[in-house]
Design a protein around this motif. Structure first.
Motif, PDB file in Angstrom:
ATOM      1  N   ILE A 166       0.931  -1.130  -0.165  1.00 31.84           N
ATOM      2  CA  ILE A 166       0.094   0.013  -0.029  1.00 31.84           C
ATOM      3  C   ILE A 166       0.937   1.211   0.140  1.00 31.84           C
ATOM      4  N   GLY A 167       0.851   2.019  -1.030  1.00 33.03           N
ATOM      5  CA  GLY A 167       1.819   2.936  -1.212  1.00 33.03           C
ATOM      6  C   GLY A 167       2.878   2.779  -2.493  1.00 33.03           C
ATOM      7  N   GLY A 168       2.980   1.382  -2.360  1.00 32.23           N
ATOM      8  CA  GLY A 168       4.229   1.133  -3.229  1.00 32.23           C
ATOM      9  C   GLY A 168       3.457   0.413  -4.569  1.00 32.23           C
ATOM     10  N   ARG A 169       3.057  -1.048  -4.297  1.00 43.38           N
ATOM     11  CA  ARG A 169       2.535  -1.591  -5.562  1.00 43.38           C
ATOM     12  C   ARG A 169       1.167  -1.148  -5.916  1.00 43.38           C
ATOM     13  N   LEU A 170       0.356  -0.488  -4.901  1.00 47.42           N
ATOM     14  CA  LEU A 170      -0.841   0.177  -5.253  1.00 47.42           C
ATOM     15  C   LEU A 170      -1.007   1.317  -4.345  1.00 47.42           C
ATOM     16  N   ARG A 171      -1.399   2.470  -4.815  1.00 44.68           N
ATOM     17  CA  ARG A 171      -1.593   3.471  -4.289  1.00 44.68           C
ATOM     18  C   ARG A 171      -2.898   4.395  -4.695  1.00 44.68           C
ATOM     19  N   LEU A 172      -3.171   5.439  -3.633  1.00 45.63           N
ATOM     20  CA  LEU A 172      -4.261   6.233  -3.711  1.00 45.63           C
ATOM     21  C   LEU A 172      -4.234   7.097  -4.940  1.00 45.63           C
ATOM     22  N   ASP A 173      -4.996   7.442  -5.872  1.00 47.25           N
ATOM     23  CA  ASP A 173      -5.193   8.551  -6.550  1.00 47.25           C
ATOM     24  C   ASP A 173      -6.350   9.274  -6.102  1.00 47.25           C
ATOM     25  N   PRO A 174      -6.137  10.442  -5.377  1.00 43.99           N
ATOM     26  CA  PRO A 174      -7.229  11.023  -4.690  1.00 43.99           C
ATOM     27  C   PRO A 174      -8.290  11.963  -5.826  1.00 43.99           C
ATOM     28  N   GLY A 175      -7.490  11.950  -7.107  1.00 43.54           N
ATOM     29  CA  GLY A 175      -8.239  12.749  -7.950  1.00 43.54           C
ATOM     30  C   GLY A 175      -8.118  14.365  -7.809  1.00 43.54           C
ATOM     31  N   GLY A 176      -8.376  14.874  -8.770  1.00 41.24           N
ATOM     32  CA  GLY A 176      -8.542  16.404  -8.679  1.00 41.24           C
ATOM     33  C   GLY A 176      -6.891  16.891  -8.670  1.00 41.24           C
ATOM     34  N   GLU A 177      -7.091  18.376  -8.486  1.00 40.68           N
ATOM     35  CA  GLU A 177      -5.677  19.001  -8.139  1.00 40.68           C
ATOM     36  C   GLU A 177      -5.317  19.109  -6.590  1.00 40.68           C
ATOM     37  N   GLY A 178      -4.151  19.080  -6.197  1.00 44.79           N
ATOM     38  CA  GLY A 178      -3.763  19.076  -4.840  1.00 44.79           C
ATOM     39  C   GLY A 178      -2.407  18.371  -4.768  1.00 44.79           C
ATOM     40  N   PRO A 179      -1.686  18.382  -3.359  1.00 45.39           N
ATOM     41  CA  PRO A 179      -0.338  17.846  -3.056  1.00 45.39           C
ATOM     42  C   PRO A 179      -0.860  16.518  -2.952  1.00 45.39           C
ATOM     43  N   PRO A 180       0.438  15.549  -3.318  1.00 44.46           N
ATOM     44  CA  PRO A 180       0.435  14.218  -2.949  1.00 44.46           C
ATOM     45  C   PRO A 180       0.070  13.672  -1.605  1.00 44.46           C
ATOM     46  N   GLU A 280      -6.233  -7.892  -6.079  1.00 43.37           N
ATOM     47  CA  GLU A 280      -6.613  -8.716  -7.318  1.00 43.37           C
ATOM     48  C   GLU A 280      -7.090  -8.111  -8.485  1.00 43.37           C
ATOM     49  N   GLY A 281      -8.079  -7.300  -7.986  1.00 45.16           N
ATOM     50  CA  GLY A 281      -8.993  -6.428  -9.339  1.00 45.16           C
ATOM     51  C   GLY A 281      -8.030  -5.472  -9.720  1.00 45.16           C
ATOM     52  N   ALA A 282      -6.856  -4.857  -8.782  1.00 48.30           N
ATOM     53  CA  ALA A 282      -5.954  -3.790  -9.626  1.00 48.30           C
ATOM     54  C   ALA A 282      -5.182  -4.494 -10.519  1.00 48.30           C
ATOM     55  N   ALA A 283      -4.748  -5.768 -10.228  1.00 53.04           N
ATOM     56  CA  ALA A 283      -3.723  -6.549 -11.042  1.00 53.04           C
ATOM     57  C   ALA A 283      -4.455  -6.842 -12.282  1.00 53.04           C
ATOM     58  N   LEU A 284      -5.807  -7.335 -12.364  1.00 52.47           N
ATOM     59  CA  LEU A 284      -6.459  -7.758 -13.406  1.00 52.47           C
ATOM     60  C   LEU A 284      -6.694  -6.710 -14.414  1.00 52.47           C
ATOM     61  N   ARG A 285      -6.607  -5.346 -13.793  1.00 52.33           N
ATOM     62  CA  ARG A 285      -6.736  -4.089 -14.710  1.00 52.33           C
ATOM     63  C   ARG A 285      -5.343  -3.619 -15.226  1.00 52.33           C
ATOM     64  N   GLY A 286      -4.091  -4.356 -14.389  1.00 50.42           N
ATOM     65  CA  GLY A 286      -3.033  -3.445 -14.785  1.00 50.42           C
ATOM     66  C   GLY A 286      -2.949  -2.331 -14.351  1.00 50.42           C
ATOM     67  N   ALA A 287      -3.514  -1.986 -13.067  1.00 55.11           N
ATOM     68  CA  ALA A 287      -3.266  -0.735 -12.239  1.00 55.11           C
ATOM     69  C   ALA A 287      -2.488  -0.806 -11.228  1.00 55.11           C
ATOM     70  N   ARG A 288      -1.892   0.526 -11.010  1.00 54.41           N
ATOM     71  CA  ARG A 288      -1.093   0.511  -9.994  1.00 54.41           C
ATOM     72  C   ARG A 288      -1.612   1.807  -8.909  1.00 54.41           C
ATOM     73  N   VAL A 289      -2.695   2.309  -9.125  1.00 52.53           N
ATOM     74  CA  VAL A 289      -3.458   3.203  -8.472  1.00 52.53           C
ATOM     75  C   VAL A 289      -5.129   2.662  -8.312  1.00 52.53           C
ATOM     76  N   VAL A 290      -5.501   3.104  -7.120  1.00 51.36           N
ATOM     77  CA  VAL A 290      -6.578   3.124  -6.684  1.00 51.36           C
ATOM     78  C   VAL A 290      -7.437   4.575  -6.474  1.00 51.36           C
ATOM     79  N   THR A 291      -8.580   4.707  -7.169  1.00 51.79           N
ATOM     80  CA  THR A 291      -9.192   6.081  -6.831  1.00 51.79           C
ATOM     81  C   THR A 291     -10.247   5.748  -5.982  1.00 51.79           C
ATOM     82  N   ILE A 292     -10.870   7.009  -5.168  1.00 50.91           N
ATOM     83  CA  ILE A 292     -11.888   6.875  -4.241  1.00 50.91           C
ATOM     84  C   ILE A 292     -12.893   6.282  -4.679  1.00 50.91           C
TER      85      ILE A 292
END
Length: 431
Positions: A166-180, A280-292
């Motif tokens: 968490i924060g490595g292989r999969l991290r949060l994309d909070p969306g919109g503008e703003g700091p990490p 597992e869902g992120a891996a199937l999508r080939g994603a490294r980020v998860v959104t809200i």
């Protein structure tokens, strides 16, 4: 000697290749630098590594202690240096076990090799504590000369291990503008909550450790000067370097994870299984980020009110905690939380050369005790876990050391608390 590869290796800046051949040859220049260990582990002849991994490698040289742990879930190498009040061999074994537990939690059957470096750092920023830095192939753990191998140390290391996921292989994309830092509540806070859960399951985080951790987080939630602000507002303060803001984001995320775990336990669906499904869902999508939106969808339909709605409240700066947060072993026992507050910026003061008192807040505990901005600073001794224990700040006045004692008490607030339930089945309780 401790260093990062960027400090001691000549590495190319602009290249059109991804992997490089590596062959470490170590020639000690003194008896104090007799052995070398790196977070890349033992590399054989002709080994190739990613350039990015080499760049972020940590190296430790000296009269090192070492241990290797082999098992079906992978191999762990640990190297350590320095004198501590505890046996680092025991810590090495615990770290190897925690690494396996973390990887199994997220569904990894095997990790080929993992290396942890532990070193006492005489330049540690503070009198006591532990800092953990994820590095290529492993972790670097910096220990203060007065460090203890306690619940706080264990959870710091476990959080570093969880960060690879968490924060490595999969991290949060909070969306919109703003700091990490807008993702910090998830990438760091939820990771800390999961680290706590894993340590409890391992049996190395007892009931007292669990209560101390949860009460520390609730205390942060209820007494932080930013407690009424939204996550986005707190993240903006964290991006500007506000340590109180960073601590509040972590507390919100860790307590959200604890709350979600409690709800899922009540439905017989552990958080561990749900977290694996997320990865597992992120891996199937080939994603490294998860959104809200991903997080809300991830929480089962039955949990819309208790789960997704609570997530929205966390983001707005509000979080409710159930009485059964910690399971059947504990019962609710509301308590008063008092914030630890020295009343001046100790870290900034000690970082100056020479150390000088900085950031004395008018009307704060230090100012009331007579501490003055700009005084030469000799030392600070305080117990951050108990603001009722008097702090001792030694400054120079009239050419002589002067000790100022005062209780570092800040804001107080009533909040949720827990205690061990008398007569609780010991099989339901941490050791």
């Amino acid at each position: 000697m401790l260093a990062s590869a960027e400090e001691v290796l000549v590495l190319p800046d602009d290249v059109d290749f991804d992997r490089v051949g590596v062959d470490f040859a170590w020639t000690p220049t003194s008896a104090q630098l007799q052995r070398l260990a790196t977070t890349l582990g033992a590399l054989g002849p002709g080994a190739e590594v990613r350039l990015a991994s080499l760049r972020h490698t940590a190296l430790l040289a000296g009269p090192l202690g070492t241990a290797t742990f082999r098992g079906p879930a992978g191999d762990d190498d640990v190297a350590w240096s320095g004198d501590t009040s505890f046996d680092l061999r025991w810590s090495a074994a615990e770290i190897a076990g925690a690494r396996t537990a973390v990887d199994l939690y997220f569904g990894a059957a095997r990790t080929e090799r993992f290396t942890t470096l532990l070193a006492v750092d005489i330049d540690f920023p503070g009198d006591d504590g532990i800092l953990v830095y994820p590095r290529a192939g492993g972790l670097y753990v910096a220990l203060s000369p007065g460090a203890r191998w306690d619940g706080e140390a264990r959870i710091a290391v476990a959080q570093g291990l969880v960060h690879r996921w968490i924060g490595g292989r999969l991290r949060l994309d909070p969306g919109g503008e703003g700091p990490p830092e807008r993702a910090m509540w998830f990438d760091v806070g939820v990771g800390r909550g999961i680290a706590r859960e894993i340590l409890v399951d391992l049996g190395v985080f007892g009931a007292d450790d669990l209560l101390a951790e949860i009460h520390r987080l609730v205390g942060e939630l209820r007494t932080s000067p930013l407690r009424d602000q939204s996550n986005d507002a707190v993240a903006a303060a964290a991006a500007a370097g506000d340590d109180d803001a960073k601590a509040l984001l972590v507390a919100r995320g860790a307590l959200f994870a604890a709350r979600l775990d409690a709800v899922l336990r009540g439905l017989g669906a552990p958080l561990r299984a749900r977290m694996r499904a997320l990865f597992e869902g992120a891996a199937l999508r080939g994603a490294r980020v998860v959104t809200i939106a991903d997080l809300i969808q991830w929480i089962d339909h039955e949990l819309v009110d208790a789960g997704a709605g609570e997530l929205q409240r966390v983001l707005a700066g509000s979080l409710t905690l159930p009485r059964a947060l910690l399971g059947e072993c504990f019962t609710a026992a509301p308590r008063t939380y008092t914030r630890f507050d020295l009343g001046f910026d100790a870290a900034r003061s000690q970082a100056e050369s020479p150390p000088t008192v900085r950031g004395v807040r008018p009307g704060g505990p230090a100012a009331k005790a007579g501490l003055r901005e700009g005084e030469p600073l000799h030392s600070v001794v305080a117990d951050r876990d108990d603001p009722e224990v008097p702090a001792e700040v030694v400054v120079e006045r009239g050419g002589q050391p002067t000790t100022i004692q005062y209780r570092p008490r800040g804001t107080s607030a009533r909040g949720d608390g827990w205690r061990r339930r008398p007569g609780a089945d010991p099989r339901l309780c941490p050791p």
